[in-house]
Design a protein around this motif. Structure first.
Motif, PDB file in Angstrom:
ATOM      1  N   HIS A 313      25.939  43.526  36.563  1.00 39.25           N
ATOM      2  CA  HIS A 313      25.049  42.487  37.179  1.00 39.25           C
ATOM      3  C   HIS A 313      25.813  42.158  38.421  1.00 39.25           C
ATOM      4  O   HIS A 313      25.167  41.246  39.267  1.00 39.25           O
ATOM      5  N   VAL A 314      27.208  42.566  38.686  1.00 48.63           N
ATOM      6  CA  VAL A 314      27.614  41.955  39.809  1.00 48.63           C
ATOM      7  C   VAL A 314      27.071  41.995  41.096  1.00 48.63           C
ATOM      8  O   VAL A 314      26.855  41.127  42.119  1.00 48.63           O
ATOM      9  N   LEU A 315      26.534  43.324  41.532  1.00 44.92           N
ATOM     10  CA  LEU A 315      26.115  43.561  42.641  1.00 44.92           C
ATOM     11  C   LEU A 315      24.900  42.577  42.986  1.00 44.92           C
ATOM     12  O   LEU A 315      24.393  42.421  44.040  1.00 44.92           O
ATOM     13  N   ALA A 316      23.962  42.277  41.763  1.00 48.09           N
ATOM     14  CA  ALA A 316      22.827  41.738  42.011  1.00 48.09           C
ATOM     15  C   ALA A 316      23.004  40.349  42.632  1.00 48.09           C
ATOM     16  O   ALA A 316      22.179  39.768  43.135  1.00 48.09           O
ATOM     17  N   TYR A 317      24.098  39.644  42.479  1.00 49.14           N
ATOM     18  CA  TYR A 317      24.578  38.499  42.846  1.00 49.14           C
ATOM     19  C   TYR A 317      25.488  38.414  44.126  1.00 49.14           C
ATOM     20  O   TYR A 317      26.279  37.388  44.388  1.00 49.14           O
ATOM     21  N   GLY A 318      25.826  39.646  44.721  1.00 51.89           N
ATOM     22  CA  GLY A 318      27.097  39.768  45.407  1.00 51.89           C
ATOM     23  C   GLY A 318      27.007  39.044  46.948  1.00 51.89           C
ATOM     24  O   GLY A 318      28.133  39.125  47.317  1.00 51.89           O
ATOM     25  N   THR A 319      26.008  38.373  46.973  1.00 54.82           N
ATOM     26  CA  THR A 319      25.832  37.707  48.608  1.00 54.82           C
ATOM     27  C   THR A 319      26.629  36.264  48.475  1.00 54.82           C
ATOM     28  O   THR A 319      26.961  35.648  49.813  1.00 54.82           O
ATOM     29  N   ALA A 320      26.954  35.774  47.236  1.00 53.44           N
ATOM     30  CA  ALA A 320      27.353  34.758  47.061  1.00 53.44           C
ATOM     31  C   ALA A 320      29.089  34.709  46.893  1.00 53.44           C
ATOM     32  O   ALA A 320      29.664  35.793  47.007  1.00 53.44           O
ATOM     33  N   GLY A 321      29.714  33.725  47.068  1.00 55.41           N
ATOM     34  CA  GLY A 321      31.216  33.336  46.567  1.00 55.41           C
ATOM     35  C   GLY A 321      31.436  33.788  45.155  1.00 55.41           C
ATOM     36  O   GLY A 321      30.599  33.870  44.399  1.00 55.41           O
ATOM     37  N   PRO A 322      32.727  34.121  45.057  1.00 57.67           N
ATOM     38  CA  PRO A 322      33.282  34.542  43.610  1.00 57.67           C
ATOM     39  C   PRO A 322      32.796  33.657  42.853  1.00 57.67           C
ATOM     40  O   PRO A 322      32.504  33.937  41.372  1.00 57.67           O
ATOM     41  N   GLY A 323      33.131  32.317  42.924  1.00 60.04           N
ATOM     42  CA  GLY A 323      32.722  31.069  41.679  1.00 60.04           C
ATOM     43  C   GLY A 323      31.181  31.095  41.230  1.00 60.04           C
ATOM     44  O   GLY A 323      31.007  31.274  40.301  1.00 60.04           O
ATOM     45  N   GLU A 324      30.428  31.291  42.326  1.00 63.16           N
ATOM     46  CA  GLU A 324      28.963  31.276  42.118  1.00 63.16           C
ATOM     47  C   GLU A 324      28.595  32.753  41.148  1.00 63.16           C
ATOM     48  O   GLU A 324      27.756  32.591  40.379  1.00 63.16           O
ATOM     49  N   VAL A 325      29.166  33.552  41.591  1.00 67.23           N
ATOM     50  CA  VAL A 325      28.821  35.087  41.062  1.00 67.23           C
ATOM     51  C   VAL A 325      29.341  34.866  39.700  1.00 67.23           C
ATOM     52  O   VAL A 325      28.561  35.388  38.836  1.00 67.23           O
ATOM     53  N   ILE A 326      30.572  34.252  39.196  1.00 63.83           N
ATOM     54  CA  ILE A 326      30.867  34.316  37.895  1.00 63.83           C
ATOM     55  C   ILE A 326      30.016  33.372  37.114  1.00 63.83           C
ATOM     56  O   ILE A 326      29.848  33.615  35.998  1.00 63.83           O
ATOM     57  N   ALA A 327      29.474  32.111  37.882  1.00 68.53           N
ATOM     58  CA  ALA A 327      28.564  31.285  36.900  1.00 68.53           C
ATOM     59  C   ALA A 327      27.557  32.075  36.790  1.00 68.53           C
ATOM     60  O   ALA A 327      27.043  32.004  35.407  1.00 68.53           O
ATOM     61  N   SER A 328      26.863  33.087  37.536  1.00 69.44           N
ATOM     62  CA  SER A 328      25.678  33.687  37.231  1.00 69.44           C
ATOM     63  C   SER A 328      25.939  34.696  36.288  1.00 69.44           C
ATOM     64  O   SER A 328      25.075  34.795  35.217  1.00 69.44           O
ATOM     65  N   LEU A 329      27.013  35.364  36.107  1.00 70.69           N
ATOM     66  CA  LEU A 329      27.291  36.421  35.253  1.00 70.69           C
ATOM     67  C   LEU A 329      27.552  35.727  33.891  1.00 70.69           C
ATOM     68  O   LEU A 329      27.286  36.200  32.988  1.00 70.69           O
ATOM     69  N   GLY A 330      27.807  34.396  34.005  1.00 68.50           N
ATOM     70  CA  GLY A 330      28.145  33.719  32.636  1.00 68.50           C
ATOM     71  C   GLY A 330      26.861  33.367  32.005  1.00 68.50           C
ATOM     72  O   GLY A 330      26.850  33.592  30.753  1.00 68.50           O
ATOM     73  N   VAL A 331      25.720  33.086  32.905  1.00 68.39           N
ATOM     74  CA  VAL A 331      24.487  33.111  32.247  1.00 68.39           C
ATOM     75  C   VAL A 331      23.910  34.484  31.816  1.00 68.39           C
ATOM     76  O   VAL A 331      23.283  34.422  30.574  1.00 68.39           O
ATOM     77  N   ILE A 332      23.967  35.507  32.491  1.00 70.21           N
ATOM     78  CA  ILE A 332      23.615  36.939  32.044  1.00 70.21           C
ATOM     79  C   ILE A 332      24.779  37.272  30.767  1.00 70.21           C
ATOM     80  O   ILE A 332      23.795  37.838  29.838  1.00 70.21           O
ATOM     81  N   PHE A 333      25.580  36.918  30.747  1.00 64.53           N
ATOM     82  CA  PHE A 333      26.631  37.132  29.415  1.00 64.53           C
ATOM     83  C   PHE A 333      26.047  36.525  28.194  1.00 64.53           C
ATOM     84  O   PHE A 333      25.684  36.923  27.149  1.00 64.53           O
ATOM     85  N   GLY A 334      25.707  35.092  28.425  1.00 64.37           N
ATOM     86  CA  GLY A 334      25.010  34.370  27.351  1.00 64.37           C
ATOM     87  C   GLY A 334      23.759  34.696  26.818  1.00 64.37           C
ATOM     88  O   GLY A 334      23.428  34.935  25.501  1.00 64.37           O
TER      89      GLY A 334
END
Length: 372
Positions: A313-334
């Motif tokens: 799902h990285v590309l779905a949030y790719g317009t933001a910075g790495p920190g914001e992307v990691i936070a979003s991926l943390g939600v997806i992971f949960g």
């Protein structure tokens, strides 16, 4: 559902595992100590460095006789997990500690290196805790890598299938509107993801019996209802934690498009139930997670499968910075942990597929109410 769960019971913990863990922990420690020596005073970086040092010492201690390896392995795993959290927080707060690379104008974030290697180290700590030897660690690493490639292959195949569907249409009717492109992309996702899932099963020599498709029972219906509530409960809990500690996540690309083109949501609401939920769960739960049962415990497979699901799902949030992307991926992971656990408990693909579809449909409906 039948599968073979591989274990290394009785094999003992090889010195190779602790050696690899020590190496990754040392890289993590260096990646956080260097910024501190260069003047970075962020508490999250200092805390990460401290726990990385604890992790190195724990792996070194595990090589000594007379020490309970399970205890020090647990310390190593927990310490690494803490480093993952605090380094992700540092990235989210804009602390990257980047260093220039000798190639062009590229740079490398040392904090991201620490985040990545600490994640690997946490996994190695768990492996050592449960008694996996060097050969077992290698097998599991290769299996995880191959299935991650498979998951990314599903993403690529969906894009290729979308292009193959769109090009003939464009030759006939000309330029497609955004809504038409969304329709085509959903068809492409179904074709591409389905082709990768079935193609992998054919490659393995598995028949359609590998697919856990059963008519839902009353018990399954209860799981579906409970699962939807748990998913939204998990989303609210994670969001509350993020708000409390000041973590910002990035917005999904679809949500950004919906702000100016809310009509695409009228396509995505039914697509959630008919395509997104069923086909994502087919590949990432029934194929990838179930395949992971062969080399991991069932709950280990849920965790590893959720990591794979987050990565794609990285590309779905790719317009933001790495920190914001990691936070979003943390939600997806949960959220993936919830879906993976429900699939493991019910052994029926229909259950997580329906839950996933309903969850997305409700989110898209809420967005439509906001933007329409």
């Amino acid at each position: 559902m039948t599968e073979t769960v591989r274990t290394d019971a009785g094999s003992g913990t090889s010195a190779v595992v602790s050696g690899v863990g020590t190496g990754f922990a040392a890289v993590t420690m260096a990646a956080l100590v260097v910024p501190i020596r260069r003047g970075v005073e962020a508490p999250s970086v200092w805390a990460g460095a401290a726990f990385a040092i604890v992790c190195v010492l724990a792996f070194l201690a595990s090589r000594r006789t007379g020490i309970d390896r399970r205890i020090v392995s647990a310390v190593a795993a927990v310490s690494s997990a803490v480093v993952v959290i605090v380094s992700a927080y540092a990235l989210n707060q804009g602390i990257t500690a980047s260093v220039p690379l000798p190639i062009g104008s590229w740079s490398l974030s040392l904090v991201f290196v620490a985040f990545f290697t600490a994640g690997l180290t946490a996994g190695i700590g768990v492996a050592q805790f449960v008694g996996i030897d060097g050969g077992g660690l290698k097998d599991r690493s290769l299996h995880t890598t191959s299935l991650t490639v498979l998951g990314l292959g599903g993403l690529v195949a969906a894009q290729v299938a979308t292009a193959l569907v769109a090009l003939p249409l464009m030759l006939v009717i000309g330029t497609l509107s955004l809504t038409q492109l969304v329709v085509v992309s959903q068809l492409g996702m179904a074709l591409g993801t389905g082709a990768v899932a079935i193609g992998y099963l054919v490659y393995r020599g598995d028949g359609l019996s590998y697919l856990d498709l059963e008519m839902p029972t009353v018990r399954d219906a209860l799981w579906i209802v409970a699962g939807v509530f748990v998913l939204f409960g998990a989303l609210m809990a994670i969001s509350a934690v993020f708000y409390t500690v000041g973590v910002e996540s990035s917005e999904h690309g679809t949500a950004q498009q919906a702000q100016t083109n809310p009509e695409i949501l009228l396509v995505l609401i039914p697509a959630s139930l008919l395509i997104i939920g069923p086909f994502e769960e087919l590949l990432y739960r029934n194929v990838i997670q179930k395949s992971l049962y062969e080399t991991f415990s069932r709950y280990g497979a849920v965790v590893v499968g959720s990591v794979v699901f987050a990565i794609v799902h990285v590309l779905a949030y790719g317009t933001a910075g790495p920190g914001e992307v990691i936070a979003s991926l943390g939600v997806i992971f949960g959220l993936s942990l919830v879906l993976g656990t429900i699939y493991e408990r019910t052994e029926n693909l229909v259950v997580p597929a329906v839950i996933h579809g309903i969850y997305n449909a409700i989110l898209f409906t809420n967005l439509y109410a906001m933007y329409a």
